[in-house]
Each structure stands twice: as structure tokens, then as C-alpha cells.
Design an enzyme around this catalytic site. Structure first.
Site, PDB file in Angstrom:
ATOM      1  N   ASP A 389       0.691  -1.441  -0.072  1.00  0.00           N
ATOM      2  CA  ASP A 389       0.067  -0.014   0.178  1.00  0.00           C
ATOM      3  C   ASP A 389       0.751   1.376   0.017  1.00  0.00           C
ATOM      4  OD1 ASP A 389      -2.041  -1.833   0.077  1.00  0.00           O
ATOM      5  OD2 ASP A 389      -2.500  -1.230   2.366  1.00  0.00           O
TER       6      ASP A 389
HETATM    7  P1  NAP Z   1       1.069  -3.793   3.171  1.00  0.00           P
HETATM    8  O1  NAP Z   1       0.336  -3.097   2.161  1.00  0.00           O
HETATM    9  O2  NAP Z   1      -0.001  -4.653   4.185  1.00  0.00           O
HETATM   10  O3  NAP Z   1       1.566  -4.998   2.177  1.00  0.00           O
HETATM   11  C1  NAP Z   1       2.329  -6.086   2.664  1.00  0.00           C
HETATM   12  C2  NAP Z   1       2.671  -7.106   1.788  1.00  0.00           C
HETATM   13  O4  NAP Z   1       3.598  -7.816   2.392  1.00  0.00           O
HETATM   14  C3  NAP Z   1       1.604  -7.902   1.216  1.00  0.00           C
HETATM   15  O5  NAP Z   1       1.071  -7.513   0.083  1.00  0.00           O
HETATM   16  C4  NAP Z   1       2.092  -9.414   1.359  1.00  0.00           C
HETATM   17  O6  NAP Z   1       1.935  -9.731  -0.211  1.00  0.00           O
HETATM   18  C5  NAP Z   1       3.685  -9.210   1.692  1.00  0.00           C
HETATM   19  N1  NAP Z   1       3.974 -10.241   2.392  1.00  0.00           N
HETATM   20  C6  NAP Z   1       3.611 -10.638   3.485  1.00  0.00           C
HETATM   21  N2  NAP Z   1       4.338 -11.603   3.969  1.00  0.00           N
HETATM   22  C7  NAP Z   1       5.348 -11.738   3.157  1.00  0.00           C
HETATM   23  C8  NAP Z   1       6.651 -12.555   3.228  1.00  0.00           C
HETATM   24  N3  NAP Z   1       6.856 -13.556   4.023  1.00  0.00           N
HETATM   25  N4  NAP Z   1       7.586 -12.163   2.144  1.00  0.00           N
HETATM   26  C9  NAP Z   1       7.174 -11.260   1.307  1.00  0.00           C
HETATM   27  N5  NAP Z   1       6.161 -10.509   1.343  1.00  0.00           N
HETATM   28  C10 NAP Z   1       5.441 -10.693   2.324  1.00  0.00           C
HETATM   29  O7  NAP Z   1       2.089  -3.341   3.969  1.00  0.00           O
HETATM   30  P2  NAP Z   1       2.621  -1.857   3.943  1.00  0.00           P
HETATM   31  O8  NAP Z   1       3.194  -1.584   2.487  1.00  0.00           O
HETATM   32  O9  NAP Z   1       3.655  -1.960   5.008  1.00  0.00           O
HETATM   33  O10 NAP Z   1       1.737  -0.929   4.387  1.00  0.00           O
HETATM   34  C11 NAP Z   1       1.211  -0.708   5.581  1.00  0.00           C
HETATM   35  C12 NAP Z   1      -0.557  -0.652   5.704  1.00  0.00           C
HETATM   36  O11 NAP Z   1      -0.774  -1.120   6.931  1.00  0.00           O
HETATM   37  C13 NAP Z   1      -0.908   0.631   5.132  1.00  0.00           C
HETATM   38  O12 NAP Z   1      -2.241   0.204   4.353  1.00  0.00           O
HETATM   39  C14 NAP Z   1      -1.183   1.271   6.386  1.00  0.00           C
HETATM   40  O13 NAP Z   1      -2.373   2.227   6.170  1.00  0.00           O
HETATM   41  C15 NAP Z   1      -1.683   0.265   7.289  1.00  0.00           C
HETATM   42  N6  NAP Z   1      -1.497   0.440   8.590  1.00  0.00           N
HETATM   43  C16 NAP Z   1      -0.287   0.795   9.168  1.00  0.00           C
HETATM   44  C17 NAP Z   1      -0.203   1.227  10.535  1.00  0.00           C
HETATM   45  C18 NAP Z   1       1.118   1.726  11.120  1.00  0.00           C
HETATM   46  O14 NAP Z   1       1.277   2.398  12.132  1.00  0.00           O
HETATM   47  N7  NAP Z   1       2.151   1.333  10.407  1.00  0.00           N
HETATM   48  C19 NAP Z   1      -1.180   1.448  11.098  1.00  0.00           C
HETATM   49  C20 NAP Z   1      -2.646   1.129  10.893  1.00  0.00           C
HETATM   50  C21 NAP Z   1      -2.763   0.610   9.574  1.00  0.00           C
HETATM   51  P3  NAP Z   1       1.987 -11.382  -0.324  1.00  0.00           P
HETATM   52  O15 NAP Z   1       0.900 -11.992   0.804  1.00  0.00           O
HETATM   53  O16 NAP Z   1       1.652 -11.598  -1.580  1.00  0.00           O
HETATM   54  O17 NAP Z   1       3.275 -11.976   0.180  1.00  0.00           O
END
Ligand code: NAP
Length: 462
Positions: A389
Site C-alpha cells: 500500500d
Molecule cells: P501492506 O500494504 O500490508 O503489504 C504487505 C505486503 O507484504 C503484502 O502485500 C504481502 O504480499 C507481503 N508479504 C507478507 N508476508 C510476506 C513474506 N513473508 N515475504 C514477502 N512478502 C510478504 O504493507 P505496507 O506496504 O507496509 O503498508 C502498511 C499498511 O498498513 C498500510 O495500508 C497502512 O495504512 C496500514 N496501517 C499501518 C499502520 C502503522 O502504524 N504502520 C497502522 C494502521 C494501518 P503477499 O501476501 O503476496 O506476500
């Protein structure tokens, strides 16, 4: 001077030092370079506060204090060591639940201990303390349950939910006001406490899992304010300071998170008003370019600048140490390697900083989003590892996207993009990512740790 006066003075000095340490702790935790010092300062401050309080108030029964300390330690230490880093948000929620319950219980004890002599001013603080304490207790338990998925993560809604919630809150507040005016109406206190506990549950159930980490920051703030009010009830200045610091930092953090996710603060605050984001159907039929570790290594061999973007998948795979090896090899080869940090990458604020620090990646290689976004256009390779994301260009241009308007890392502007993830599954927001279908993007399918290891094996040392 009597011995008691000397102890009293010493305790006041200890409190002042503790308060200063709490403030410094927050300041130092602002930067990865000083974060460890910040944690240590907070710990020392808390130790001084506890020892001071024990000395000041002439403990009647040391056995009970010791037993409580041992039980707390027996629960806290294994929890801290055993909880995986991906579960830190729910662990934080559980800590808030315990802190808030403690504040509410102290308020309850103070109420029944000295009901007839409580002044109106003390009662205002006591009602604020117990109201916030009880609702934060059940609210935090619900938040932890949702994050751990033992409770449904989707928002639970029903008709007139906002009206019911606000009415319930108004009744609890009304009873609280009555208790301030007539503290001796003791039969009202259990009803007041019960309503506050129920309100905590009802406040959280309409909020979807997507907003839960932000809600936890907010509950942190409530727990702090409850402790601050407790300071007024007990006439303890240190509690007032520490509670106010906790309350304000939690609020600031939740506002920062809202901004970084482009969520309205009001939507999160009044959960039922902010419905869950609707996920867009993925486009499974579209073609992507995939590549092997050997091909990825070949491209990296000829790159002179690489920006690495990490996300939640890095934490799942625990790939940070392998990533460090890759970083070392690239740096030895003269490649300029930088790490781009999105404020909400992962599942909690600072998640990526913690992971990369664990692998001893130098802090000066970590760049905040605003500082690095302009570098992507000049970089040879943007390597996205377990992130999704936070690097989704749809946030910039697709008005229908649930993350439209969320600031993102401009990965798509790099000359070549590599994305390591296991499949085409979406990330946290549940939406497809245009980045994966671009001509310049190579999808490196596999577990992050395994794939990075393969690249490390393929790359000649120098
Ligand atoms: P993300 O959008 O959740 O994407 C994580 C990706 O990691 C997934 O598409 C997944 O794809 C991949 N993944 C999972 N396990 C894996 C593994 N073992 N090896 C390789 N890839 C793996 O993560 P992000 O880009 O870090 O974004 C964070 C999201 O969380 C945002 O939408 C944000 O708004 C939300 N959020 C964050 C917080 C905060 O404080 N950080 C708080 C609330 C919400 P596969 O399954 O295909 O592997």
C-alpha cells in the site's frame, strides 16, 4: 529535620528527576539514533517514581506489594520476549488495558475509602479518572481482540448505533455529574462504572481492523488522561505530569497516523461514523513481468543507486538480517543504498525503524518519505520488499481508491522497480497495486527472507 522530612525532600527530588527523564525520553525516542537512550531514560524515570512513591506513603504491607510486583514481572517479561514483533499493536493494547484498569481501580478505591470527605474538585478528577479508565480498559481489550483476530475485525454495526452510543455516554456522564454533586449516593457508582465499561465495548466494535492501530494510539491517550486525573485525586504531581505526557503524545501520534493514511480523525474517533474501507476487486488476469534471483542480482550488479522500501512483509518474513547482508554487499560494491521509510509502513508507527535498527542498518541510511521522494526519479533501482500500500501509485491518481490521497513513496518514478512478495495478494487496504503491472517493474515472487538470501548468494562480493 526529622527523618520523615528528609525522606519527603528526597522523594520530591526523585520526582523532579523522574519527570525530567520522562520528557527527555519522549524527545530521544523521536530519532532512531537516540531511541534506545530514550527507552532507558523512561525506565529509570519509572523506577525513581515507583521507589519514591513506596518511600513516601509508608507501605503498610510489603508482602502484598512484593506479590503484586512478582505477578506483574511474571506476566510482563515473557510477554515482552515471546510476543512476535508483528503482534506489538495488540500487546500495546493489552498494556493500555492493564494501565487503565489500574487507574480506574485506584479511583474506585479512593471513592469508597473516603466518600463523605471528597471535595467537588477531587470528585471531578475522580469521575474523569474512572470514566476514562473503565472505558479504556474494555475498549483496549476489544482492540486487542480485533487485532489478534479472536474477534471479528470487520466493523459491527446496527441501527441507530451512534445515537445509542452517545445516549449511553450521556447517561454515564449525567450519573458522574450527580456523583460530583452528591458523592454519598454510593449506589450510583457501580451503575456509572458498568456504563463506562459497556461504552468502551460499544465504542470499539463499529471500528474496522484498518483503523485499529490508530485507535490504539487514541486509547493510549485516554489511559494517560485517566492517570493524569488520578494524579489530581491522589495529589501526586508526578502522576499528573506523566499522565499528561502520555495523553498528549498518544493524541499527537494518532493525528500523525490519520494524516499518513489520509483518514479523517473524526471518522476514527467516532468509529461508527467511519465505515470500513471497501476493497476493490483485484485484477488477477493482468500480466506482470517476473524475474528470478539471478536476474535480480544481475540488475543490482550494474546499479549505482538503489532505494530499498520495506513494509509489513519484511516483518512477517523476519528478513531484516538478510537485508543487512545485501546492504553490506551493495555498499562494498560502491552502490549508494538508501532506505525509504513510510510513516505507516508495517503495522505500527516506527515498525520499519525498529526492524532495520535490529539488523544494525546505519540510521543515516534511513530517510523519511518527504526527504527521499524526490530521489526516486534519479535512482537506478527501487527495491520494494514486503511492502504494498505504501508504494501504490493509485493513491495519487485513482479517485475511487480507498487510499486515494494517502501520501505514498514515489517508487514508480525509479528507472527499474523490483517487488519482492509471495503472490499478487493485496496488502492491508485490500486493493490492487498498479505498480506491479508497470513495464519497468519486475515481480520477484517468494518469501522475502528466502528471496533476499538467494540474491545475496548470486551477487559477487565486490
Ligand atoms: P501492506 O500494504 O500490508 O503489504 C504487505 C505486503 O507484504 C503484502 O502485500 C504481502 O504480499 C507481503 N508479504 C507478507 N508476508 C510476506 C513474506 N513473508 N515475504 C514477502 N512478502 C510478504 O504493507 P505496507 O506496504 O507496509 O503498508 C502498511 C499498511 O498498513 C498500510 O495500508 C497502512 O495504512 C496500514 N496501517 C499501518 C499502520 C502503522 O502504524 N504502520 C497502522 C494502521 C494501518 P503477499 O501476501 O503476496 O506476500
Amino acid at each position: 529535620m526529622t527523618e520523615q522530612t528528609v525522606v519527603g525532600h528526597l522523594v520530591q527530588y526523585a520526582y523532579i528527576i523522574a519527570a525530567a527523564l520522562f520528557i527527555l525520553s519522549l524527545k530521544w525516542m523521536n530519532s532512531p539514533a537516540t531511541a534506545r537512550r530514550g527507552v532507558f531514560a523512561g525506565e529509570v524515570g519509572m523506577l525513581l517514581a515507583i521507589v519514591g512513591t513506596l518511600l513516601l506513603h509508608g507501605i503498610m504491607n510489603w508482602e502484598w506489594m512484593l506479590a503484586a510486583a512478582l505477578i506483574g514481572t511474571a506476566i510482563g517479561v515473557p510477554l515482552a520476549y515471546k510476543m512476535p514483533i508483528t503482534a506489538v499493536p495488540q500487546q500495546t493494547a493489552l498494556s493500555h488495558a492493564c494501565g487503565a484498569l489500574a487507574a480506574a481501580m485506584v479511583g474506585t478505591a479512593e471513592y469508597y475509602r473516603d466518600t463523605a470527605n471528597l471535595s467537588a474538585v477531587t470528585m471531578v478528577a475522580l469521575i474523569a479518572e474512572t470514566l476514562l479508565g473503565f472505558l479504556t480498559f474494555t475498549g483496549s481489550l476489544m482492540a486487542a481482540g480485533k487485532l489478534q483476530e479472536v474477534l471479528p475485525t470487520r466493523p459491527i454495526t446496527y441501527r441507530n448505533q451512534n445515537f445509542i452510543n452517545l445516549t449511553l455516554f450521556a447517561i454515564a456522564l449525567g450519573i458522574g455529574i450527580r456523583l460530583i454533586i452528591v458523592p454519598t449516593d454510593t449506589f450510583l457508582f457501580p451503575i456509572f462504572a458498568g456504563l463506562a465499561l459497556l461504552f468502551g465495548v460499544l465504542l470499539i466494535i463499529p471500528i474496522g481492523g484498518a483503523d485499529m492501530p490508530t485507535v490504539i494510539a487514541l486509547l493510549n491517550s485516554y489511559a494517560g488522561l485517566s492517570a493524569c486525573a488520578m494524579g489530581f485525586v491522589l495529589n501526586n504531581k508526578l502522576l499528573v505530569i506523566a499522565g499528561a505526557l502520555d495523553g498528549s503524545s498518544g493524541l499527537i501520534l494518532s493525528i500523525i497516523m490519520c494524516k499518513a493514511m489520509n483518514r479523517s480523525f473524526i471518522d476514527v474517533l467516532f468509529g461508527a461514523f467511519g465505515q470500513a474501507q471497501t476493497a476493490k476487486a483485484g485484477s488477477a488476469q493482468r500480466n506482470v513481468h517476473s524475474a528470478s534471483p539471478e536476474e535480480a542480482a544481475l540488475i543490482l550488479e550494474s546499479a549505482s543507486s538503489v532505494i530499498i522500501v520495506t513494509g509489513y512483509g519484511l516483518a512477517v518474513a523476519q528478513a531484516q538480517h538478510k537485508l543487512r547482508e545485501l546492504y553490506d554487499i551493495l555498499m562494498r560494491r560502491g552502490v549508494d543504498v538508501k532506505f525509504a521509510i513510510h510513516p505507516v509502513a508495517g503495522r505500527m508507527p516506527g515498525h520499519m525503524n525498529v526492524l532495520l535498527a535490529e539488523a544494525d542498518i546505519p540510521y543515516d541510511r534511513l530517510y523519511e518519505m518527504d526527504d527521499i521522494n524526490s530521489d526516486f526519479a534519479q535512482c537506478d533501482v527501487a527495491m520494494v520488499i514486503g511492502a504494498n500500500d505504501v508504494a501504490n501509485p493509485g493513491a495519487r491518481k485513482d479517485k475511487d481508491s480507498p487510499i486515494y490521497g494517502m501520501p505514498i513513496l514515489d517508487v514508480d518514478r525509479a528507472r527499474t522497480v523490483m517487488v519482492i512478495k509471495r503472490s499478487m495478494s493485496p496488502g492491508f487496504a485490500g486493493i490492487d497495486n498498479e505498480l506491479f503491472y508497470m513495464d519497468k517493474t519486475l515481480m520477484l515472487f517468494g518469501d522475502a527472507k528466502a528471496f533476499v538470501s538467494e540474491i545475496v548468494k548470486e551477487l559477487p562480493a565486490a
